[in-house]
Design a protein around this motif. Sequence first.
Motif, PDB file in Angstrom:
ATOM      1  N   ASP A  98      -2.838  -1.118   0.147  1.00  0.00           N
ATOM      2  CA  ASP A  98      -2.176  -1.664   1.341  1.00  0.00           C
ATOM      3  C   ASP A  98      -0.851  -0.941   1.578  1.00  0.00           C
ATOM      4  O   ASP A  98       0.183  -1.299   1.035  1.00  0.00           O
ATOM      5  CB  ASP A  98      -1.931  -3.166   1.147  1.00  0.00           C
ATOM      6  CG  ASP A  98      -1.421  -3.810   2.428  1.00  0.00           C
ATOM      7  OD1 ASP A  98      -1.337  -3.106   3.459  1.00  0.00           O
ATOM      8  OD2 ASP A  98      -1.114  -5.015   2.401  1.00  0.00           O
ATOM      9  N   GLU A 130       0.819  -0.868   4.252  1.00  0.00           N
ATOM     10  CA  GLU A 130       1.582  -1.452   5.363  1.00  0.00           C
ATOM     11  C   GLU A 130       1.887  -0.354   6.384  1.00  0.00           C
ATOM     12  O   GLU A 130       0.968   0.337   6.788  1.00  0.00           O
ATOM     13  CB  GLU A 130       2.818  -2.179   4.844  1.00  0.00           C
ATOM     14  CG  GLU A 130       2.389  -3.326   3.905  1.00  0.00           C
ATOM     15  CD  GLU A 130       3.552  -4.069   3.303  1.00  0.00           C
ATOM     16  OE1 GLU A 130       3.891  -5.127   3.815  1.00  0.00           O
ATOM     17  OE2 GLU A 130       4.113  -3.565   2.293  1.00  0.00           O
ATOM     18  N   GLU A 188      -0.753   2.321  -9.077  1.00  0.00           N
ATOM     19  CA  GLU A 188       0.638   2.423  -9.549  1.00  0.00           C
ATOM     20  C   GLU A 188       1.335   3.642  -8.939  1.00  0.00           C
ATOM     21  O   GLU A 188       2.501   3.564  -8.536  1.00  0.00           O
ATOM     22  CB  GLU A 188       0.690   2.477 -11.081  1.00  0.00           C
ATOM     23  CG  GLU A 188       2.123   2.391 -11.606  1.00  0.00           C
ATOM     24  CD  GLU A 188       2.220   2.235 -13.122  1.00  0.00           C
ATOM     25  OE1 GLU A 188       1.369   1.548 -13.719  1.00  0.00           O
ATOM     26  OE2 GLU A 188       3.143   2.816 -13.712  1.00  0.00           O
ATOM     27  N   ASN A 223       2.030   2.946  -5.313  1.00  0.00           N
ATOM     28  CA  ASN A 223       3.172   2.045  -5.173  1.00  0.00           C
ATOM     29  C   ASN A 223       4.494   2.796  -5.357  1.00  0.00           C
ATOM     30  O   ASN A 223       5.462   2.552  -4.645  1.00  0.00           O
ATOM     31  CB  ASN A 223       3.069   0.904  -6.185  1.00  0.00           C
ATOM     32  CG  ASN A 223       4.192  -0.100  -6.010  1.00  0.00           C
ATOM     33  OD1 ASN A 223       4.420  -0.616  -4.924  1.00  0.00           O
ATOM     34  ND2 ASN A 223       4.938  -0.348  -7.084  1.00  0.00           N
ATOM     35  N   LYS A 247       5.107   4.694  -2.143  1.00  0.00           N
ATOM     36  CA  LYS A 247       5.480   3.741  -1.082  1.00  0.00           C
ATOM     37  C   LYS A 247       6.928   3.271  -1.263  1.00  0.00           C
ATOM     38  O   LYS A 247       7.697   3.204  -0.290  1.00  0.00           O
ATOM     39  CB  LYS A 247       4.514   2.555  -1.136  1.00  0.00           C
ATOM     40  CG  LYS A 247       4.682   1.531  -0.042  1.00  0.00           C
ATOM     41  CD  LYS A 247       3.625   0.429  -0.225  1.00  0.00           C
ATOM     42  CE  LYS A 247       3.888  -0.758   0.679  1.00  0.00           C
ATOM     43  NZ  LYS A 247       2.961  -1.871   0.385  1.00  0.00           N
TER      44      LYS A 247
END
Lengths: 710, 105
Positions: free
Chosen positions: A146, A148, A256, A259, A262
Amino acid sequence: MFRVDHFPTHEYQGLKLRHGRPYPFGATVFGNAVNFSVYSRYATSCTLVLFRNREEKPFIEIPFFKEFRLGNVFSMMVFDLDYENIEYGFRMDGPFQPEEGHRFDKSKILLDPYAKLIVGRDVWGKQPNWDSLYQYRARVVFDDFDWENDLPMETPVNDLIVYEMHVRNFTCGAGSDVKHKGTFAGIVEKIPYLKELGVNCVELMPIHEFDEFENSRTSPVDGRQLYNLWGYSNVGFFAPKAAYASSGRFSMQVDELKNLIKCLHANGIEVILDVVFNHTAEGNEQGPYISYRGIDNKTYYMLTPEGDYFNFSGCGNTLNCNNPNVRDMIVESLRYWVTDYHVDGFRFDLAAILGRDQNGNPMSNPPLLESLAHDPVLGKTKLIAEAWDAGGLYQVGSFPSWGRWAEWNGKFRDSVRRFLKSDPEVLDDVKERILGSPDLYAAEKRGIKASVNFVTAHDGFTLMDLFSYNNKHNEANGEDNRDGDNHNNSWNCGCEGPTDDADINRLRHQQVKNAITLLMVSQGIPMILSGDEMGNSQQGNNNAYCQDNEIAWLDWNDLQKNADIFRYFKQMIQFRRQHKVLRYEEHLSHTDYLGLGYPDFSWHGVKAWQPWAGHNNLTLAFMLNGKYAPHDDFIYVAMNMHWEMHGFELPQLPEGMVWHVFANTGMEAPEDISEPGKEPRIEDQHEVLVGPRSIIVLVGRYFPKNFVST
Amino acid sequence: MNIGTYTLGARLDSLNYLEAQDALIDIIEKSSDVVLDMTDCHYVSSAGLRVLLLAKKTTAAQGIKLYLVGVNAEVKDVMDVTGFTSFFDIYETMEDCMKAIEATS
């Protein structure tokens, strides 16, 4: 929506199958089926081998039926697999004729070259079962992260300040104070630190899956285990290194790493990956079968007419980058990192190899490099070449670019280092480097943006060691100090290694500040080596590729010990970010083509407007006209690498402007540097005294009319 | 106020994620807020994490809230490093969670 072509047509030992889709290669989920597809030009047959997670023996081996081969691609769909809990590999049958380039061996279970999730080396440094038939194990990946509203950032390349770092070195060391040491998650914990430092791009040393045990041995100095720490040796081109994820033991490295990227993006920091497409971890004739050698040796490797491996990488083999199929794999890999991981750019290790043909000869218009320069998905991705290889090809200034490729400017490093150690032969060259190397990049209109400037990188001394050692000290690497570069252009300032001599230590700090100043006031994309901002030392080791210990790890206690260096770096980076006039994209004209009263750029000497006026070829000054930026301040930089103090006559500013001093490396902290924007006005507007081996940076701006002197 | 709750077993992985997903979606459709009790759950796989996220997206689309309760430390750590934690409101105990829901209603 059901598809009429999505029903099983075959059954094998209870598993339902149908012929697959040749594209995309690798393992892809389609509804309740997984599509397995693998290319091999010379294999005669192929078998899909399926394991339950981490089990030693496969639970089924499914031969690709004749009708499952199309052209040279074997593909099939397997229905109703619990795909989170299976691992897959291939067996390939075909000729074993090394002199013809073929090394098929159906007794081996091979990793998919397109594997996106590789397990088996999930915890760093944990010995695997070396007798296991299948060590690097491919899994099917969840690709539904995700994001976003995140996307690659597309920061203008000339605005970048790159921080070259290693996942383990960054947070494994003393005082890092993170929960997840040596992992992607550990970097997330340090994002506030990166923001404070002010960098806006991290360049991660290789994060593709590799084998930290490759070439492992013990240190002759202290008997410690040596690893392949740096990871310039790919196992897979599509999968992140599991052991770099704290969640690697649960096989969640993909999430990971995503993330991490991001979170970096959310904080205004881009991500460049250091990618190694010049060789693989399979080594030479004696190396292991991991994947490529057994899938299609003749396709994946550059071979001599006798079928031996060419070794342009210095690592045993050379990836056959300009074979059309390998080329496609490289392009696919890069697109995948951009689309699925939102990566902002790539630095290509030993990129000169990517321009060699299948016989190893350099090409004038290498198709791979051209494809990458024009690729639609990579259209805004930064492409940076390490423009040389271990086979003697050196292309700094001549790397084929199509206006897209930047280069690691090795000449910047060499010239600036020599200048900093007061070499009188290098002044003319340094002038080119400060200007963004027009001698290298102006003729083909590649612009300043083609030049990635650096004084230090992972290869070679750290910045503090550059001024602490005359010679490399690599004994702990176990190669009798033969490894590592011998041309360091370093100077120990009077004592080899650590010393209690306050004068020497002061000079070392001053030289570190000189180096970062030159880097930050030069045109081009500056790159900092992680740790230099805290005065990190590798104890004179200039090739710490195998030192997974305090030699290579940052010691975060250095932040206190060398607080003046950190503060200096921080302000200098901030200064660059505030001044557009330091970050041009195209080369300067040295003329006043807009009639603003001063040229965009001008050289000076100890006499204003007289660049030839100097001492021992070791003094130099320049001025940038901020009106050309536009709307910036004037900046004047005086460099004195002579061992005597010299006065520099200042060029006169436009009416109403006065000189303020931003930095003076000859002063001790806190007088060495100001907060950008709060620089004090200097008393004498006609001359500055520049101390021995010092640099002064001045800012010319309008003096507030209502200013009342106190 | 109609608070739906669902209690996870010891593991949420590819062996039971579809079952959990169906049950959760069912509850979400009938409730105003949803509490997922993870007190007994000590392992959540990639597939399991995606069930949680799907539940979150579904509740958000319906304009209701999803609360997680009793997330075990190891599961929490995996959720942290993979970025999943940021999507959820997490409470240690059912009691804390109910208090929080009352406070917002």
